[in-house]
Scaffold this active site. Structure first.
Site, PDB file in Angstrom:
ATOM      1  N   SER A  70       0.797  -1.235   0.000  1.00 42.78           N
ATOM      2  CA  SER A  70       0.000   0.000   0.000  1.00 42.78           C
ATOM      3  C   SER A  70       0.825   1.278   0.000  1.00 42.78           C
ATOM      4  O   SER A  70       0.266   2.362  -0.186  1.00 42.78           O
ATOM      5  CB  SER A  70      -0.937   0.021   1.205  1.00 42.78           C
ATOM      6  OG  SER A  70      -1.997  -0.867   0.995  1.00 42.78           O
ATOM      7  N   LYS A  73       0.333   3.471  -2.932  1.00 43.60           N
ATOM      8  CA  LYS A  73      -0.875   4.305  -3.072  1.00 43.60           C
ATOM      9  C   LYS A  73      -0.537   5.795  -3.025  1.00 43.60           C
ATOM     10  O   LYS A  73      -1.264   6.625  -3.576  1.00 43.60           O
ATOM     11  CB  LYS A  73      -1.898   3.922  -1.991  1.00 43.60           C
ATOM     12  CG  LYS A  73      -2.431   2.501  -2.218  1.00 43.60           C
ATOM     13  CD  LYS A  73      -3.271   1.953  -1.068  1.00 43.60           C
ATOM     14  CE  LYS A  73      -3.666   0.509  -1.407  1.00 43.60           C
ATOM     15  NZ  LYS A  73      -4.354  -0.190  -0.320  1.00 43.60           N
ATOM     16  N   TYR A 195      -3.746  -3.186 -10.256  1.00 40.20           N
ATOM     17  CA  TYR A 195      -3.600  -2.925  -8.824  1.00 40.20           C
ATOM     18  C   TYR A 195      -2.666  -3.956  -8.159  1.00 40.20           C
ATOM     19  O   TYR A 195      -1.808  -3.596  -7.346  1.00 40.20           O
ATOM     20  CB  TYR A 195      -4.986  -2.917  -8.167  1.00 40.20           C
ATOM     21  CG  TYR A 195      -4.951  -2.784  -6.668  1.00 40.20           C
ATOM     22  CD1 TYR A 195      -4.672  -1.566  -6.054  1.00 40.20           C
ATOM     23  CD2 TYR A 195      -5.182  -3.886  -5.844  1.00 40.20           C
ATOM     24  CE1 TYR A 195      -4.624  -1.457  -4.674  1.00 40.20           C
ATOM     25  CE2 TYR A 195      -5.144  -3.787  -4.472  1.00 40.20           C
ATOM     26  CZ  TYR A 195      -4.864  -2.561  -3.890  1.00 40.20           C
ATOM     27  OH  TYR A 195      -4.817  -2.453  -2.520  1.00 40.20           O
ATOM     28  N   TYR A 246      -4.502   3.910   8.077  1.00 38.68           N
ATOM     29  CA  TYR A 246      -5.847   3.327   8.234  1.00 38.68           C
ATOM     30  C   TYR A 246      -6.492   3.718   9.561  1.00 38.68           C
ATOM     31  O   TYR A 246      -6.438   4.883   9.962  1.00 38.68           O
ATOM     32  CB  TYR A 246      -5.790   1.789   8.082  1.00 38.68           C
ATOM     33  CG  TYR A 246      -4.854   1.348   7.006  1.00 38.68           C
ATOM     34  CD1 TYR A 246      -5.098   1.718   5.688  1.00 38.68           C
ATOM     35  CD2 TYR A 246      -3.710   0.614   7.284  1.00 38.68           C
ATOM     36  CE1 TYR A 246      -4.236   1.332   4.688  1.00 38.68           C
ATOM     37  CE2 TYR A 246      -2.848   0.229   6.283  1.00 38.68           C
ATOM     38  CZ  TYR A 246      -3.109   0.595   4.992  1.00 38.68           C
ATOM     39  OH  TYR A 246      -2.249   0.227   4.011  1.00 38.68           O
ATOM     40  N   VAL A 264       1.241  -3.607   3.915  1.00 41.10           N
ATOM     41  CA  VAL A 264       1.259  -4.891   4.628  1.00 41.10           C
ATOM     42  C   VAL A 264       2.535  -5.711   4.386  1.00 41.10           C
ATOM     43  O   VAL A 264       2.709  -6.760   5.004  1.00 41.10           O
ATOM     44  CB  VAL A 264       0.022  -5.779   4.345  1.00 41.10           C
ATOM     45  CG1 VAL A 264      -1.229  -5.185   4.942  1.00 41.10           C
ATOM     46  CG2 VAL A 264      -0.135  -6.066   2.871  1.00 41.10           C
TER      47      VAL A 264
HETATM   48  N1  GLN Z   1      -2.166  -5.390  -1.761  1.00 36.95           N
HETATM   49  C1  GLN Z   1      -2.742  -5.236  -0.460  1.00 36.95           C
HETATM   50  C2  GLN Z   1      -4.247  -5.400  -0.527  1.00 36.95           C
HETATM   51  O1  GLN Z   1      -4.848  -4.888  -1.412  1.00 36.95           O
HETATM   52  C3  GLN Z   1      -2.365  -3.897   0.064  1.00 36.95           C
HETATM   53  C4  GLN Z   1      -2.912  -3.663   1.430  1.00 36.95           C
HETATM   54  C5  GLN Z   1      -1.958  -2.936   2.332  1.00 36.95           C
HETATM   55  O2  GLN Z   1      -0.756  -2.882   2.111  1.00 36.95           O
HETATM   56  N2  GLN Z   1      -2.502  -2.426   3.409  1.00 36.95           N
HETATM   57  O3  GLN Z   1      -4.844  -6.045   0.307  1.00 36.95           O
END
Ligand code: GLN
Length: 310
Positions: A70, A73, A195, A246, A264
Site C-alpha cells: 500500500s 498508493k 492494482y 488506516y 502490509v
Molecule cells: N495489496 C494489499 C491489498 O490490497 C495492500 C494492502 C496494504 O498494504 N494495506 O490487500
C-alpha cells in the site's frame, strides 16, 4: 534524552534506533492473507533517511527489497493528481475512514465513493483513473519509482502479484461494487491486474526514502522538474497524516507526528516537509496492518530529533 536541535547527519540516530529496536521484544506477525508475504522473517529491520538533495543514510536491512504494497498508493495518488487535479476528489474523498484498509462497509452508505485514496477502495479508484489516463498505471508507477530512486532495477514481484490475485476476492468485491455506482471506468479484471502489479513492486528502504523525496521538496522531482504544485504536495502530505495508517492514523499521528503511509509488506514511508523523508521496514504487523517495529522506530526518530510537523 531528546536531541532537540536538527542533526547534521542522521547516521548516529539511525544506529541508536536500530539498537533500541533490536532490544525490543514482540514484532507482530507478517501478513498471512497474501501467502507469498507470510514467509517473511519478522526480525528483519531496516531504516533509511534521505535528504532533499538525495543524500541517503541507512541502517540494518535498508538495501534489502521488500514488498511495497500500500505504500504505492501515495505515488499513484500523486501521479493521478498531477494529471487530473481536483476533479479526482469527485470520485474519492479525503476523510479518515476509521475502518480497516480492506473494509466494504462504508461504500454502500456513501454511494460508491470511498472515504480516502489510501484504503483499498480509494486506491482502486485512483489506479483506475490513472490507468484510463496513461494506458498503463502500474508501468507509470514503476517508471516513476525507478526515476526518483535512481534504481533502474526496481520491478514487480510476479509471485506476490499472482499470490494476491489468487486471494483477491475482497479487492474484486470492492471493484465490482464501485463499478455498480459507475465509479470505475475500466473492466474490473483489468483494474485488478493493474492494482496487484502495483502492490507487488519490490523496493528497499533506500529506494523508497529517495522516491518519496518529492513530498519533502514540496512537489519537485529528483531531476528538478515539478510533479505537484506546492499546494498539492501539502494536500498529499495531509492525507497521509490523516489516512495513511488506516484505522490507526490517530495513534500514528500521536506517536510519530509525521505524514506516513504503511503497507502490509511491513514498510512505512514518512515525510518531514522541507527536511527529509524516511522509510522503515520490518515485516511483523499489528492487528491494523502496520509494522510494529516500523512505527516504534519512527516514534523514536521524531522523539530523538524533534523533527515532526507539530
Ligand atoms: N495489496 C494489499 C491489498 O490490497 C495492500 C494492502 C496494504 O498494504 N494495506 O490487500
Amino acid at each position: 534524552m531528546a536531541i532537540m536541535s536538527a542533526p547534521t547527519t542522521f547516521q548516529p540516530i539511525l544506529e541508536r534506533i536500530a539498537e533500541d529496536i533490536e532490544r525490543t521484544p514482540g514484532r507482530g506477525r507478517p501478513a498471512d492473507y497474501i501467502p507469498a508475504l507470510a514467509a517473511c522473517d519478522p526480525r528483519r529491520f531496516g531504516m533509511a533517511v534521505a535528504e532533499p538533495d538525495g543524500t541517503v543514510y541507512g541502517v540494518g536491512d535498508w538495501r534489502e527489497p521488500f514488498s511495497t504494497q500500500s505504500i504505492t498508493k501515495v505515488f499513484t495518488l500523486a501521479l493521478d493528481l498531477a494529471r487530473e487535479g481536483d476533479a479526482l476528489w469527485e470520485h474519492v474523498g479525503r476523510e479518515p475512514s476509521g475502518n480497516p484498509f480492506n473494509s466494504l462497509v462504508q461504500l454502500e452508505y456513501e454511494n460508491g465513493i470511498p472515504r480516502n485514496p489510501f484504503i483499498n477502495a480509494g486506491a482502486l479508484v485512483v489506479t483506475d483513473r490513472l490507468h484510463t489516463r496513461t494506458g498503463d498505471a502500474a508501468g507509470e508507477l514503476l517508471a516513476f519509482l525507478r526515476a526518483e530512486s535512481g534504481n533502474p532495477d526496481l520491478t514487480y514481484d510476479e509471485e506476490v502479484a499472482a499470490s494476491e490475485a489468487a486471494h483477491g476476492d475482497r479487492n474484486a468485491a470492492l471493484g465490482h461494487f464501485m463499478a455498480s455506482y459507475s465509479n470505475i471506468d475500466n473492466p474490473v479484471p483489468v483494474l485488478l491486474e493493474q492494482y496487484f502489479r502495483q502492490c507487488s513492486v519490490a523496493a528497499s528502504c533506500a529506494d523508497l526514502a529517495l522516491a518519496t523525496g518529492f513530498l519533502a521538496r514540496h512537489g519537485i522531482r529528483a531531476d528538478g522538474t515539478r510533479l505537484l504544485t506546492r499546494s498539492q504536495a501539502k494536500q498529499v502530505n495531509a492525507v497521509m497524516l490523516t489516512c495513511g495508517t488506516y484505522d490507526a492514523a490517530g495513534d500514528f499521528a500521536y506517536r510519530v507526528g509525521l505524514p506516513g503511509k504503511s503497507g502490509v509488506g511491513g514498510g512505512i514511508i514518512a515525510v518531514v516537509p522541507g527536511r527529509c523523508t524516511l522509510c522503515v521496514w520490518s515485516p511483523g504487523l499489528d492487528e491494523r496492518g502496520n509494522s510494529v517495529a516500523g512505527v516504534a522506530a519512527l516514534d523514536r526518530f521524531t522523539t530523538l530529533t524533534g523533527l515532526s510537523v507539530f
